[in-house]
Every structure is written in C-alpha cells, then in structure tokens.
Motif scaffolding. Sequence first.
Motif, PDB file in Angstrom:
ATOM      1  N   LEU A  13     -29.836  19.876  12.678  1.00  0.00           N
ATOM      2  CA  LEU A  13     -30.849  20.913  12.488  1.00  0.00           C
ATOM      3  C   LEU A  13     -30.222  22.300  12.394  1.00  0.00           C
ATOM      4  CD1 LEU A  13     -33.775  19.765  14.793  1.00  0.00           C
ATOM      5  CD2 LEU A  13     -33.792  19.947  12.313  1.00  0.00           C
ATOM      6  N   ARG A  14     -29.195  22.547  13.194  1.00  0.00           N
ATOM      7  CA  ARG A  14     -28.519  23.850  13.130  1.00  0.00           C
ATOM      8  C   ARG A  14     -27.873  24.070  11.766  1.00  0.00           C
ATOM      9  NH1 ARG A  14     -27.809  26.866  17.742  1.00  0.00           N
ATOM     10  NH2 ARG A  14     -28.377  25.789  19.663  1.00  0.00           N
ATOM     11  N   LYS A  15     -27.303  22.998  11.206  1.00  0.00           N
ATOM     12  CA  LYS A  15     -26.695  23.103   9.887  1.00  0.00           C
ATOM     13  C   LYS A  15     -27.746  23.436   8.842  1.00  0.00           C
ATOM     14  CE  LYS A  15     -23.677  20.626   6.732  1.00  0.00           C
ATOM     15  NZ  LYS A  15     -22.919  19.399   6.483  1.00  0.00           N
ATOM     16  N   THR A  16     -28.898  22.761   8.924  1.00  0.00           N
ATOM     17  CA  THR A  16     -30.002  23.036   8.003  1.00  0.00           C
ATOM     18  C   THR A  16     -30.514  24.454   8.197  1.00  0.00           C
ATOM     19  OG1 THR A  16     -30.622  20.703   8.127  1.00  0.00           O
ATOM     20  CG2 THR A  16     -32.245  22.216   7.220  1.00  0.00           C
ATOM     21  N   TYR A  17     -30.616  24.883   9.440  1.00  0.00           N
ATOM     22  CA  TYR A  17     -31.070  26.237   9.767  1.00  0.00           C
ATOM     23  C   TYR A  17     -30.136  27.272   9.138  1.00  0.00           C
ATOM     24  CZ  TYR A  17     -31.973  30.353  12.668  1.00  0.00           C
ATOM     25  OH  TYR A  17     -32.244  31.624  13.110  1.00  0.00           O
ATOM     26  N   ASP A  18     -28.838  27.077   9.288  1.00  0.00           N
ATOM     27  CA  ASP A  18     -27.868  28.012   8.720  1.00  0.00           C
ATOM     28  C   ASP A  18     -27.957  28.047   7.194  1.00  0.00           C
ATOM     29  OD1 ASP A  18     -26.932  28.738  11.218  1.00  0.00           O
ATOM     30  OD2 ASP A  18     -25.278  27.287  11.191  1.00  0.00           O
ATOM     31  N   GLN A  19     -28.164  26.889   6.585  1.00  0.00           N
ATOM     32  CA  GLN A  19     -28.281  26.832   5.128  1.00  0.00           C
ATOM     33  C   GLN A  19     -29.513  27.582   4.646  1.00  0.00           C
ATOM     34  OE1 GLN A  19     -28.246  22.619   4.418  1.00  0.00           O
ATOM     35  NE2 GLN A  19     -26.020  22.522   4.241  1.00  0.00           N
ATOM     36  N   LYS A  20     -30.629  27.423   5.354  1.00  0.00           N
ATOM     37  CA  LYS A  20     -31.864  28.118   4.973  1.00  0.00           C
ATOM     38  C   LYS A  20     -31.693  29.628   5.089  1.00  0.00           C
ATOM     39  CE  LYS A  20     -34.677  24.726   4.068  1.00  0.00           C
ATOM     40  NZ  LYS A  20     -35.223  24.504   2.742  1.00  0.00           N
ATOM     41  N   LEU A  21     -31.031  30.063   6.150  1.00  0.00           N
ATOM     42  CA  LEU A  21     -30.799  31.503   6.312  1.00  0.00           C
ATOM     43  C   LEU A  21     -29.895  32.044   5.213  1.00  0.00           C
ATOM     44  CD1 LEU A  21     -30.390  32.053  10.144  1.00  0.00           C
ATOM     45  CD2 LEU A  21     -32.313  32.675   8.698  1.00  0.00           C
ATOM     46  N   GLU A  22     -28.905  31.260   4.823  1.00  0.00           N
ATOM     47  CA  GLU A  22     -28.004  31.668   3.748  1.00  0.00           C
ATOM     48  C   GLU A  22     -28.769  31.782   2.427  1.00  0.00           C
ATOM     49  OE1 GLU A  22     -24.487  32.824   1.932  1.00  0.00           O
ATOM     50  OE2 GLU A  22     -24.756  32.422   4.062  1.00  0.00           O
ATOM     51  N   GLN A  23     -29.617  30.789   2.160  1.00  0.00           N
ATOM     52  CA  GLN A  23     -30.423  30.828   0.935  1.00  0.00           C
ATOM     53  C   GLN A  23     -31.375  32.016   0.953  1.00  0.00           C
ATOM     54  OE1 GLN A  23     -32.331  27.035   0.927  1.00  0.00           O
ATOM     55  NE2 GLN A  23     -30.536  25.935   0.158  1.00  0.00           N
ATOM     56  N   ALA A  41     -39.453  31.643   6.838  1.00  0.00           N
ATOM     57  CA  ALA A  41     -40.476  30.920   7.596  1.00  0.00           C
ATOM     58  C   ALA A  41     -40.027  29.484   7.886  1.00  0.00           C
ATOM     59  CB  ALA A  41     -41.785  30.915   6.832  1.00  0.00           C
ATOM     60  N   GLU A  42     -39.407  28.841   6.906  1.00  0.00           N
ATOM     61  CA  GLU A  42     -38.890  27.486   7.113  1.00  0.00           C
ATOM     62  C   GLU A  42     -37.807  27.472   8.178  1.00  0.00           C
ATOM     63  OE1 GLU A  42     -37.606  25.524   3.530  1.00  0.00           O
ATOM     64  OE2 GLU A  42     -39.415  26.133   2.478  1.00  0.00           O
ATOM     65  N   SER A  43     -36.924  28.470   8.121  1.00  0.00           N
ATOM     66  CA  SER A  43     -35.835  28.519   9.097  1.00  0.00           C
ATOM     67  C   SER A  43     -36.381  28.769  10.503  1.00  0.00           C
ATOM     68  CB  SER A  43     -34.802  29.578   8.717  1.00  0.00           C
ATOM     69  OG  SER A  43     -35.352  30.870   8.793  1.00  0.00           O
ATOM     70  N   GLU A  44     -37.439  29.552  10.618  1.00  0.00           N
ATOM     71  CA  GLU A  44     -38.044  29.791  11.932  1.00  0.00           C
ATOM     72  C   GLU A  44     -38.644  28.511  12.510  1.00  0.00           C
ATOM     73  OE1 GLU A  44     -38.020  32.435  13.986  1.00  0.00           O
ATOM     74  OE2 GLU A  44     -36.623  33.305  12.562  1.00  0.00           O
ATOM     75  N   SER A  45     -39.265  27.695  11.663  1.00  0.00           N
ATOM     76  CA  SER A  45     -39.830  26.436  12.161  1.00  0.00           C
ATOM     77  C   SER A  45     -38.714  25.479  12.583  1.00  0.00           C
ATOM     78  CB  SER A  45     -40.726  25.786  11.111  1.00  0.00           C
ATOM     79  OG  SER A  45     -39.974  25.377   9.992  1.00  0.00           O
ATOM     80  N   ILE A  46     -37.610  25.488  11.858  1.00  0.00           N
ATOM     81  CA  ILE A  46     -36.455  24.663  12.243  1.00  0.00           C
ATOM     82  C   ILE A  46     -35.900  25.145  13.578  1.00  0.00           C
ATOM     83  CG2 ILE A  46     -34.083  24.045  11.632  1.00  0.00           C
ATOM     84  CD1 ILE A  46     -34.981  24.163   8.677  1.00  0.00           C
ATOM     85  N   TRP A  47     -35.846  26.454  13.768  1.00  0.00           N
ATOM     86  CA  TRP A  47     -35.334  26.999  15.028  1.00  0.00           C
ATOM     87  C   TRP A  47     -36.218  26.582  16.206  1.00  0.00           C
ATOM     88  CZ3 TRP A  47     -30.909  28.419  16.712  1.00  0.00           C
ATOM     89  CH2 TRP A  47     -30.813  29.064  17.938  1.00  0.00           C
ATOM     90  N   GLN A  48     -37.519  26.545  15.995  1.00  0.00           N
ATOM     91  CA  GLN A  48     -38.431  26.106  17.049  1.00  0.00           C
ATOM     92  C   GLN A  48     -38.187  24.644  17.402  1.00  0.00           C
ATOM     93  OE1 GLN A  48     -42.346  27.057  15.642  1.00  0.00           O
ATOM     94  NE2 GLN A  48     -42.121  29.239  16.084  1.00  0.00           N
ATOM     95  N   GLU A  49     -37.885  23.814  16.398  1.00  0.00           N
ATOM     96  CA  GLU A  49     -37.557  22.411  16.659  1.00  0.00           C
ATOM     97  C   GLU A  49     -36.285  22.303  17.487  1.00  0.00           C
ATOM     98  OE1 GLU A  49     -37.496  19.774  13.271  1.00  0.00           O
ATOM     99  OE2 GLU A  49     -38.985  21.037  12.271  1.00  0.00           O
TER     100      GLU A  49
END
Length: 58
Positions: A13-23, A41-49
């Motif tokens: 999830l952290r990897k996905t979070y970092d990718q979303k922030l980069e995008q 917004a997507e990255s924020e929901s991932i961070w909550q997970e």
Amino acid sequence: MFSFLKSDPTKKLRKTYDQKLEQAMQAQRKGDIKTYSLLTAESESIWQEIEALEKSKK
C-alpha cells in the motif's frame, strides 16, 4: 512459524501511495488540476487504509 514468508500488506500500500503522489505531482506540474485532485484523493484513501492496518497490528 512461517510468518516471515507472508507479504506485508502495508508495504504494498505504501508503494501504491507513493506512486499516486508522484502521479499527482506530475499532473500538477502539467497544470492538470482536476487529475491532481483526483489522484490526491485516491492517495488519501490509501493512507487511511495504511493507518487502519498499522493500528490493527498494535
């Protein structure tokens, strides 16, 4: 016994979070504010997970 072989879901999830922030950053630089806000917004929901998973570990 073999818990070290299980993958850590927060790591993925952290990897996905970092990718979303980069995008999101790239979209913001290009001036595409709508895409930037969607990705943020997507990255924020991932961070909550991630936070929920870390809380449940403790």
